[in-house]
Design a protein around this motif. Structure first.
Motif, mmCIF file in Angstrom:
data_model
loop_
_atom_site.group_PDB
_atom_site.id
_atom_site.type_symbol
_atom_site.label_atom_id
_atom_site.label_comp_id
_atom_site.label_asym_id
_atom_site.label_seq_id
_atom_site.Cartn_x
_atom_site.Cartn_y
_atom_site.Cartn_z
ATOM 1 N N GLU A 42 6.914 -2.267 -5.116
ATOM 2 C CA GLU A 42 5.579 -1.821 -5.514
ATOM 3 C C GLU A 42 5.035 -0.806 -4.527
ATOM 4 O O GLU A 42 4.472 0.226 -4.915
ATOM 5 C CB GLU A 42 4.641 -3.023 -5.614
ATOM 6 C CG GLU A 42 3.237 -2.651 -6.065
ATOM 7 C CD GLU A 42 2.316 -3.849 -6.180
ATOM 8 O OE1 GLU A 42 1.128 -3.644 -6.530
ATOM 9 O OE2 GLU A 42 2.765 -4.987 -5.927
ATOM 10 N N ALA A 43 5.203 -1.088 -3.234
ATOM 11 C CA ALA A 43 4.652 -0.196 -2.212
ATOM 12 C C ALA A 43 5.340 1.165 -2.208
ATOM 13 O O ALA A 43 4.682 2.206 -2.105
ATOM 14 C CB ALA A 43 4.759 -0.845 -0.832
ATOM 15 N N GLY A 74 4.381 1.756 2.063
ATOM 16 C CA GLY A 74 5.539 2.242 1.327
ATOM 17 C C GLY A 74 6.104 3.504 1.945
ATOM 18 O O GLY A 74 7.323 3.657 2.094
ATOM 19 N N ARG A 75 5.210 4.415 2.340
ATOM 20 C CA ARG A 75 5.657 5.671 2.950
ATOM 21 C C ARG A 75 6.345 5.412 4.285
ATOM 22 O O ARG A 75 7.380 6.012 4.595
ATOM 23 C CB ARG A 75 4.448 6.596 3.146
ATOM 24 C CG ARG A 75 4.778 7.916 3.823
ATOM 25 C CD ARG A 75 3.546 8.820 3.893
ATOM 26 N NE ARG A 75 2.396 8.125 4.455
ATOM 27 C CZ ARG A 75 2.229 7.912 5.770
ATOM 28 N NH1 ARG A 75 3.142 8.312 6.636
ATOM 29 N NH2 ARG A 75 1.142 7.299 6.217
ATOM 30 N N GLY A 82 6.797 2.506 -4.687
ATOM 31 C CA GLY A 82 6.364 3.157 -5.915
ATOM 32 C C GLY A 82 4.989 3.788 -5.749
ATOM 33 O O GLY A 82 4.741 4.905 -6.230
ATOM 34 N N MET A 83 4.090 3.084 -5.055
ATOM 35 C CA MET A 83 2.761 3.630 -4.777
ATOM 36 C C MET A 83 2.844 4.884 -3.904
ATOM 37 O O MET A 83 1.995 5.771 -3.977
ATOM 38 C CB MET A 83 1.898 2.566 -4.093
ATOM 39 C CG MET A 83 1.567 1.380 -4.981
ATOM 40 S SD MET A 83 0.870 -0.028 -4.058
ATOM 41 C CE MET A 83 -0.739 0.628 -3.607
ATOM 42 N N ALA A 84 3.911 4.939 -3.091
ATOM 43 C CA ALA A 84 4.115 6.101 -2.215
ATOM 44 C C ALA A 84 4.818 7.247 -2.927
ATOM 45 O O ALA A 84 5.064 8.298 -2.327
ATOM 46 C CB ALA A 84 4.914 5.686 -0.988
ATOM 47 N N SER A 144 0.845 -1.189 0.000
ATOM 48 C CA SER A 144 0.000 0.000 0.000
ATOM 49 C C SER A 144 0.879 1.236 0.000
ATOM 50 O O SER A 144 2.064 1.184 0.356
ATOM 51 C CB SER A 144 -0.917 0.028 1.234
ATOM 52 O OG SER A 144 -0.165 0.253 2.416
ATOM 53 N N ALA A 145 0.291 2.344 -0.380
ATOM 54 C CA ALA A 145 1.029 3.604 -0.352
ATOM 55 C C ALA A 145 1.450 3.933 1.077
ATOM 56 O O ALA A 145 2.539 4.472 1.299
ATOM 57 C CB ALA A 145 0.164 4.721 -0.929
#
Length: 334
Positions: free
Chosen positions: A124-125, A94-95, A127-129, A90-91
């Motif tokens: 992926e995470a 990731g953050r 990147g989403m962030a 998830s974003a």
């Protein structure tokens, strides 16, 4: 005396918190390191309760001066942790992972810890962030201001593997295997073996890109145009380098014992045989940074996150190797 080690929590939706807790559960690691985990204290507490790891004492600290021995010190980042999101990138996760790496990096650069150990994050995470990076190695290289001086090494089971190209699509590998890239990887690998692993006169094996090492150019000419000239250039500088070797037959016990580092042309060429032989105890090292950084050689394992199934062996090895490399670098520069 235990040495302070900064540990980033990784992706809180994966197995990062679990392997950190398990690594220090009734562990002799406390005899040699003072761990400082960077990330949400709420996540560490949730996983400790979920997994029944109540013997690991979690101590919230506001700065490194409050860190105590024999406990898992947590420099709380204060982010919200949502247990319902475990098992998926998830974003938010990731953050949190990015912030933990940046905070732990800063701790080491302030000389408040001797090394950085990073629990796994998800490309992926992050990147989403909104991160432009593909993982820890290029993120830390950018933070250090040294994007061109870092090599990714994998070590374990008496085998070390380095990579010329790292996280690039397979279709782009051949374009990345240039004489300059191979020469740079050889030099960085040689320097890493000397300063990080304490080897006075290391030997390096270089793999071919193509089957049968190109068969004289009949199955690709990257060996003739790029790899062989790079090996000869390194040899002319006095480095003990051999190759290129056909990759399919190289990873035998005999060949492995002859060399201190095997330089592979691309990710899976080196990591598949490495992970088979390392048996879940491999460690990833980003060598060439102005700080020591190691990581367990596995990913976030979302599918088993919070189920208590993750092995902490690679994390333990990463912590011990981080301490060892820090000592070797001090000795090398003394």
């Amino acid at each position: 005396m235990p040495q302070p080690i900064a540990i980033s929590i990784g992706d809180v939706n994966g197995i990062g918190p679990e392997v950190i807790l398990k690594a220090f559960d009734r562990s002799e690691l406390f005899d040699v390191v003072l761990p400082i985990v960077h990330g949400p204290l709420s996540a560490m507490r949730w996983y400790a309760e979920r997994l029944g790891l109540r013997s690991v004492e979690l101590r919230a600290v506001r700065d490194i001066s409050e860190a105590g021995t024999g406990v898992l010190n947590v420099l709380d980042s204060g982010e919200d942790f949502d247990a319902a999101a475990i098992g998926t990138p998830s974003a938010t996760s990731g953050r949190i992972a990015i912030a933990a790496v940046e905070a732990a990096f800063a701790t080491v650069m302030r000389n408040e810890a001797v090394a950085l150990v990073t629990a796994p994050l998800s490309k992926e995470a992050i990147g989403m962030a909104g991160s432009p990076f593909h993982g820890h190695t290029d993120m830390l290289a950018a933070l250090s201001g040294q994007p061109d001086d870092v090599i990714m090494l994998l070590t374990g089971s008496n085998l070390r593997v380095g990579l010329v190209t790292v996280h690039v699509p397979l279709a782009a590998v051949a374009a990345g295997v240039t004489q300059a890239a191979v020469e740079k990887a050889i030099r960085l690998g040689h320097r890493a073996l000397r300063q990080d692993f304490g080897l006075a006169d290391p030997r390096i094996a270089v793999l071919a890109l193509n089957p049968h090492a190109g068969d004289g150019g009949y199955i690709g000419d990257e060996e003739r145009r790029h790899i062989i000239p790079a090996v000869r250039a390194a040899q002319s500088e006095g480095l003990r380098v051999d190759g290129p070797f056909a990759a399919d037959g190289f990873f035998s016990a005999h060949n492995k014992q002859l060399y201190d580092l095997v330089l592979a042309m691309y990710h899976d060429q080196g990591l598949i045989p490495f992970k088979i032989q390392a048996m879940a105890r491999g460690v990833n090292v980003s060598s060439g940074l102005p700080l020591v950084r190691t990581s367990p050689d596995h990913g976030t394992a979302y599918a088993i996150a919070s189920h208590g199934l993750a092995s902490a062996e690679s994390m333990k090895e990463a912590v011990l190797l981080a301490r060892s490399i820090a000592r070797n670098r001090t000795a090398h520069t003394a």
